[in-house]
Design an enzyme around this catalytic site. Structure first.
Site, mmCIF file in Angstrom:
data_model
loop_
_atom_site.group_PDB
_atom_site.id
_atom_site.type_symbol
_atom_site.label_atom_id
_atom_site.label_comp_id
_atom_site.label_asym_id
_atom_site.label_seq_id
_atom_site.Cartn_x
_atom_site.Cartn_y
_atom_site.Cartn_z
ATOM 1 N N ARG A 74 -59.598 -41.798 -10.818
ATOM 2 C CA ARG A 74 -60.004 -40.565 -11.486
ATOM 3 C C ARG A 74 -61.393 -40.136 -11.043
ATOM 4 O O ARG A 74 -61.674 -38.948 -10.908
ATOM 5 C CB ARG A 74 -59.920 -40.737 -13.004
ATOM 6 C CG ARG A 74 -58.484 -40.815 -13.501
ATOM 7 C CD ARG A 74 -58.428 -41.062 -14.975
ATOM 8 N NE ARG A 74 -59.090 -40.009 -15.725
ATOM 9 C CZ ARG A 74 -59.460 -40.138 -17.005
ATOM 10 N NH1 ARG A 74 -59.230 -41.281 -17.644
ATOM 11 N NH2 ARG A 74 -60.031 -39.160 -17.648
ATOM 12 N N HIS A 123 -66.746 -37.424 -25.210
ATOM 13 C CA HIS A 123 -65.993 -38.629 -24.829
ATOM 14 C C HIS A 123 -66.612 -39.365 -23.659
ATOM 15 O O HIS A 123 -65.925 -40.116 -22.974
ATOM 16 C CB HIS A 123 -64.536 -38.248 -24.525
ATOM 17 C CG HIS A 123 -63.805 -37.766 -25.730
ATOM 18 N ND1 HIS A 123 -62.673 -37.003 -25.665
ATOM 19 C CD2 HIS A 123 -64.065 -37.929 -27.058
ATOM 20 C CE1 HIS A 123 -62.251 -36.728 -26.894
ATOM 21 N NE2 HIS A 123 -63.084 -37.268 -27.762
ATOM 22 N N CYS A 131 -72.289 -51.656 -19.792
ATOM 23 C CA CYS A 131 -71.860 -53.039 -19.986
ATOM 24 C C CYS A 131 -70.882 -53.116 -21.158
ATOM 25 O O CYS A 131 -71.067 -52.449 -22.177
ATOM 26 C CB CYS A 131 -73.076 -53.938 -20.269
ATOM 27 S SG CYS A 131 -72.576 -55.633 -20.550
ATOM 28 N N CYS A 151 -72.198 -57.267 -15.249
ATOM 29 C CA CYS A 151 -73.493 -56.765 -15.737
ATOM 30 C C CYS A 151 -74.608 -57.703 -15.267
ATOM 31 O O CYS A 151 -74.556 -58.922 -15.514
ATOM 32 C CB CYS A 151 -73.472 -56.707 -17.264
ATOM 33 S SG CYS A 151 -75.089 -56.326 -17.973
HETATM 34 C C1 BV8 Z 1 -61.736 -42.527 -33.208
HETATM 35 C C2 BV8 Z 1 -62.028 -40.283 -22.762
HETATM 36 C C3 BV8 Z 1 -62.352 -43.895 -35.024
HETATM 37 C C4 BV8 Z 1 -61.315 -41.384 -22.023
HETATM 38 C C5 BV8 Z 1 -60.496 -39.593 -24.547
HETATM 39 C C6 BV8 Z 1 -57.887 -38.708 -37.149
HETATM 40 C C7 BV8 Z 1 -59.262 -38.891 -37.238
HETATM 41 C C8 BV8 Z 1 -59.914 -39.753 -36.360
HETATM 42 C C9 BV8 Z 1 -59.180 -40.446 -35.374
HETATM 43 C C10 BV8 Z 1 -57.821 -40.258 -35.289
HETATM 44 C C11 BV8 Z 1 -57.174 -39.404 -36.166
HETATM 45 N N1 BV8 Z 1 -55.860 -39.442 -35.858
HETATM 46 C C12 BV8 Z 1 -55.664 -40.253 -34.802
HETATM 47 C C13 BV8 Z 1 -56.828 -40.782 -34.440
HETATM 48 C C14 BV8 Z 1 -56.995 -41.729 -33.361
HETATM 49 C C15 BV8 Z 1 -57.241 -41.073 -32.018
HETATM 50 C C16 BV8 Z 1 -56.431 -39.850 -31.764
HETATM 51 O O1 BV8 Z 1 -56.893 -38.732 -31.976
HETATM 52 N N2 BV8 Z 1 -55.221 -40.049 -31.288
HETATM 53 C C17 BV8 Z 1 -54.361 -38.938 -30.934
HETATM 54 C C18 BV8 Z 1 -53.516 -39.351 -29.734
HETATM 55 C C19 BV8 Z 1 -53.538 -38.585 -32.140
HETATM 56 N N3 BV8 Z 1 -58.652 -40.775 -31.867
HETATM 57 C C20 BV8 Z 1 -59.459 -41.750 -31.421
HETATM 58 O O2 BV8 Z 1 -59.104 -42.874 -31.172
HETATM 59 C C21 BV8 Z 1 -60.925 -41.375 -31.260
HETATM 60 N N4 BV8 Z 1 -61.718 -42.398 -31.883
HETATM 61 O O3 BV8 Z 1 -61.191 -41.768 -33.931
HETATM 62 O O4 BV8 Z 1 -62.393 -43.638 -33.618
HETATM 63 C C22 BV8 Z 1 -63.270 -45.004 -35.268
HETATM 64 C C23 BV8 Z 1 -64.366 -44.790 -36.112
HETATM 65 C C24 BV8 Z 1 -65.203 -45.846 -36.388
HETATM 66 C C25 BV8 Z 1 -64.989 -47.111 -35.813
HETATM 67 C C26 BV8 Z 1 -63.905 -47.308 -34.949
HETATM 68 C C27 BV8 Z 1 -63.038 -46.246 -34.677
HETATM 69 C C28 BV8 Z 1 -61.331 -41.386 -29.805
HETATM 70 C C29 BV8 Z 1 -60.645 -40.278 -29.072
HETATM 71 C C30 BV8 Z 1 -61.222 -40.161 -27.658
HETATM 72 C C31 BV8 Z 1 -60.313 -40.821 -26.664
HETATM 73 N N5 BV8 Z 1 -60.825 -40.597 -25.298
HETATM 74 N N6 BV8 Z 1 -61.038 -39.359 -23.337
HETATM 75 C C32 BV8 Z 1 -60.701 -40.889 -20.749
HETATM 76 O O5 BV8 Z 1 -60.832 -39.688 -20.413
HETATM 77 O O6 BV8 Z 1 -60.077 -41.713 -20.069
HETATM 78 S S1 BV8 Z 1 -59.366 -38.501 -25.149
HETATM 79 C C33 BV8 Z 1 -58.709 -37.653 -23.870
HETATM 80 O O7 BV8 Z 1 -57.473 -37.161 -24.316
HETATM 81 C C34 BV8 Z 1 -59.486 -36.434 -23.492
HETATM 82 O O8 BV8 Z 1 -60.866 -36.651 -23.523
HETATM 83 C C35 BV8 Z 1 -59.039 -35.422 -24.478
HETATM 84 O O9 BV8 Z 1 -59.816 -35.442 -25.617
HETATM 85 C C36 BV8 Z 1 -57.679 -35.915 -24.831
HETATM 86 C C37 BV8 Z 1 -56.648 -35.032 -24.181
HETATM 87 O O10 BV8 Z 1 -56.747 -33.853 -24.855
HETATM 88 P P1 BV8 Z 1 -56.941 -32.489 -24.058
HETATM 89 O O11 BV8 Z 1 -58.276 -32.446 -23.441
HETATM 90 O O12 BV8 Z 1 -56.569 -31.466 -25.021
HETATM 91 O O13 BV8 Z 1 -55.934 -32.553 -22.883
HETATM 92 P P2 BV8 Z 1 -54.394 -32.468 -23.007
HETATM 93 O O14 BV8 Z 1 -53.842 -32.959 -21.731
HETATM 94 O O15 BV8 Z 1 -53.952 -33.060 -24.289
HETATM 95 O O16 BV8 Z 1 -54.120 -30.882 -23.137
HETATM 96 C C38 BV8 Z 1 -54.467 -30.034 -22.084
HETATM 97 C C39 BV8 Z 1 -54.299 -28.633 -22.615
HETATM 98 O O17 BV8 Z 1 -54.704 -27.728 -21.594
HETATM 99 C C40 BV8 Z 1 -52.862 -28.283 -22.969
HETATM 100 O O18 BV8 Z 1 -52.841 -27.624 -24.211
HETATM 101 C C41 BV8 Z 1 -52.441 -27.316 -21.853
HETATM 102 O O19 BV8 Z 1 -51.550 -26.322 -22.316
HETATM 103 C C42 BV8 Z 1 -53.761 -26.697 -21.482
HETATM 104 N N7 BV8 Z 1 -53.853 -26.191 -20.113
HETATM 105 C C43 BV8 Z 1 -53.200 -26.635 -19.009
HETATM 106 N N8 BV8 Z 1 -53.609 -25.899 -17.938
HETATM 107 C C44 BV8 Z 1 -54.526 -25.011 -18.384
HETATM 108 C C45 BV8 Z 1 -54.698 -25.198 -19.768
HETATM 109 N N9 BV8 Z 1 -55.545 -24.468 -20.508
HETATM 110 C C46 BV8 Z 1 -56.259 -23.510 -19.870
HETATM 111 N N10 BV8 Z 1 -56.163 -23.277 -18.539
HETATM 112 C C47 BV8 Z 1 -55.319 -24.002 -17.775
HETATM 113 N N11 BV8 Z 1 -55.209 -23.748 -16.451
#
Ligand code: BV8
Length: 256
Positions: A74, A123, A131, A151
């Site tokens: 990536r 993110h 580390c 590290c």
């Molecule tokens: C956490 C970095 C708690 C890594 C990423 C409720 C509250 C809190 C947490 C949760 C909750 N419910 C569930 C959770 C857990 C979880 C979560 O949300 N799960 C989801 C699957 C339901 N969240 C977490 O785990 C978060 N942490 O809550 O911790 C905590 C608190 C205290 C102590 C311990 C724990 C952490 C979430 C972050 C994860 N890391 N990225 C990496 O990149 O490798 S997330 C990663 O996926 C991205 O960063 C991004 O955020 C996400 C993908 O989403 P999008 O960016 O929207 O991309 P996606 O592909 O989904 O969509 C693309 C869109 O673009 C589409 O709609 C498409 O139509 C559109 N598109 C396509 N082409 C175009 C376009 N738009 C415009 N123009 C175009 N040309």
């Protein structure tokens, strides 16, 4: 005039009076730079994996080399990618408005490379490693090696400086994003499926605080019903169009 261009014109007319603008972006804004979104199936050897299975501390603990190589792939994609016209239009629009905060879920660094300032990376970033040892704060720029470097401070494995699923977001960044959302009067949600929390909550905080919501996405998302301006198109085309409408309005002084 198509419905889309009417919406873009109405939005361009709204911009000059905007007091405080939050722009939330997701993987979709980088799609036209050739970077796969999380919804897209991954290509090549990664096609049999799901991002949400690799972007976790557990995956790194059990298969550090595999996860490291995924991020190495990536990083190479991000390094070869160029900011697209959507990133660039956003960077040009930013200084034309009173106050703009860009809050991105992306880790590719393309907003900054397009010239955007004041970008909040919720993110983390692909462009740095940290580390994995608890309490160790060593950070370094990633090296193109096939497995996680060690590290130099504590001897633990280095890991990508991104936030994995199940990990908390940086407290200061999330607090700033949520506070800004609570006081902005216009909130863009661009290229995000609005499914990952707590980032997806940011636009809802703005909506509840009375901000006008703009969604730029070829597809509908859970945010769409709350948006005053729904722009169903690729951001690489829609944002330059918006910028052109804005420049035409502000140069002519006419609000269409
Ligand atoms: C956490 C970095 C708690 C890594 C990423 C409720 C509250 C809190 C947490 C949760 C909750 N419910 C569930 C959770 C857990 C979880 C979560 O949300 N799960 C989801 C699957 C339901 N969240 C977490 O785990 C978060 N942490 O809550 O911790 C905590 C608190 C205290 C102590 C311990 C724990 C952490 C979430 C972050 C994860 N890391 N990225 C990496 O990149 O490798 S997330 C990663 O996926 C991205 O960063 C991004 O955020 C996400 C993908 O989403 P999008 O960016 O929207 O991309 P996606 O592909 O989904 O969509 C693309 C869109 O673009 C589409 O709609 C498409 O139509 C559109 N598109 C396509 N082409 C175009 C376009 N738009 C415009 N123009 C175009 N040309």
């Amino acid at each position: 005039m198509t419905n889309l261009s009417a919406t873009l014109q109405a939005l361009a007319a709204r911009l000059p009076a905007a007091r405080s603008v939050l722009v939330l972006t997701g993987a979709g804004i980088s799609a036209e730079s050739g970077l796969p979104t999380f919804r897209d199936a991954m290509s090549g050897m990664w096609s049999r994996f799901r991002p949400e299975d690799l972007a976790t501390p557990e995956a790194f603990r059990h298969q550090p080399e595999l996860v490291w190589r995924w991020y190495r792939w990536r990083r190479q994609l991000a390094a070869q990618a160029q900011p697209n016209p959507g990133h660039r239009a956003l960077a040009r629009l930013q200084p034309l408005l009173r106050e703009v905060l860009i809050v991105t879920q992306n880790v590719d660094g393309l907003h900054q490379r397009a010239g955007s300032r004041d970008v909040l990376e919720l993110h983390g970033s692909l462009l740095r490693d940290r580390c994995s040892g608890s309490g160790c704060t060593w950070v370094m720029a990633c090296r193109d090696v096939p497995e996680p470097p060690i590290c130099p401070v504590c001897g633990e494995k280095m890991r990508p400086a991104v936030i994995w699923f199940g990990e908390p977001l940086p407290e200061d960044a999330l607090l700033r994003a949520n506070e800004f959302a609570g006081q902005c009067d216009l909130c863009f949600s661009i290229g995000t499926s609005s499914q990952v929390y707590p980032a997806a909550e940011i636009a809802m905080i703005a909506a509840r605080a009375g901000a006008d919501i703009v969604e730029i996405n070829p597809s509908a998302t859970p945010l769409t019903p709350y948006a005053e301006f729904v722009i169903n198109g690729p951001s690489g085309e829609m944002l330059p169009d918006l910028l052109r409408h804005h420049e035409r309005i502000t140069q002519s002084g006419v609000t269409l």
